[in-house]
Design a protein around this motif. Structure first.
Motif, PDB file in Angstrom:
ATOM      1  N   GLU A  53      -4.397  -1.829   0.846  1.00 25.97           N
ATOM      2  CA  GLU A  53      -4.636  -2.857   1.860  1.00 25.97           C
ATOM      3  C   GLU A  53      -4.899  -4.214   1.206  1.00 25.97           C
ATOM      4  O   GLU A  53      -4.369  -5.230   1.653  1.00 25.97           O
ATOM      5  N   LYS A  57      -2.615  -7.545   1.685  1.00 21.20           N
ATOM      6  CA  LYS A  57      -3.210  -8.793   2.169  1.00 21.20           C
ATOM      7  C   LYS A  57      -2.932  -9.940   1.202  1.00 21.20           C
ATOM      8  O   LYS A  57      -2.671 -11.069   1.625  1.00 21.20           O
ATOM      9  N   GLN A  60       0.588 -10.939   1.850  1.00 22.64           N
ATOM     10  CA  GLN A  60       0.665 -11.751   3.076  1.00 22.64           C
ATOM     11  C   GLN A  60       0.267 -13.195   2.791  1.00 22.64           C
ATOM     12  O   GLN A  60       0.930 -14.125   3.256  1.00 22.64           O
ATOM     13  N   GLU A  61      -0.801 -13.377   2.052  1.00 17.73           N
ATOM     14  CA  GLU A  61      -1.264 -14.728   1.736  1.00 17.73           C
ATOM     15  C   GLU A  61      -0.244 -15.470   0.872  1.00 17.73           C
ATOM     16  O   GLU A  61       0.012 -16.655   1.076  1.00 17.73           O
TER      17      GLU A  61
END
Length: 82
Positions: A53, A57, A60-61
Motif C-alpha cells: 500500500e 501510494k 500515485q504521488e
C-alpha cells in the motif's frame, strides 16, 4: 543546417515547431498517466500488505507530480506559462 538547428524529432527548431512538439509530448504523457493511474487504482482495490500500500501510494504521488509537470509543459507550449 547544423545539428543545433534541429529538434530531436528532426523538425526545425523554430518556436512554433517546438511548441507543437511540446504539446504532442504533454498529450502523450497524459495518455500514459491515465493508464498508470487506472492500474494503480485497480491494484489499490486488492488486499495489500502495508508495504504494498505504501509503495502504491508513493506511485500515485509520483504520477500526480508528473501530471503537474506535463500540465506546465502544455501551458508553456500554448504560451501561457511563466
Amino acid at each position: 543546417m547544423s545539428s543545433e538547428d534541429v529538434s530531436p524529432s528532426g523538425q526545425d527548431s523554430d518556436p512554433e515547431a517546438l511548441r507543437r512538439e511540446a504539446r504532442r509530448i504533454a498529450h502523450d504523457l497524459n495518455n500514459m498517466f491515465t493508464v498508470i493511474v487506472g492500474s494503480i487504482d485497480g491494484a489499490m482495490e486488492e488486499i495489500l500488505t502495508a508495504r504494498q500500500e505504501r509503495m502504491l501510494k508513493r506511485a500515485q504521488e509520483a504520477v500526480r507530480r508528473a501530471e503537474a509537470l506535463a500540465s506546465e509543459l502544455s501551458k508553456h507550449a500554448r504560451g501561457k506559462g511563466g
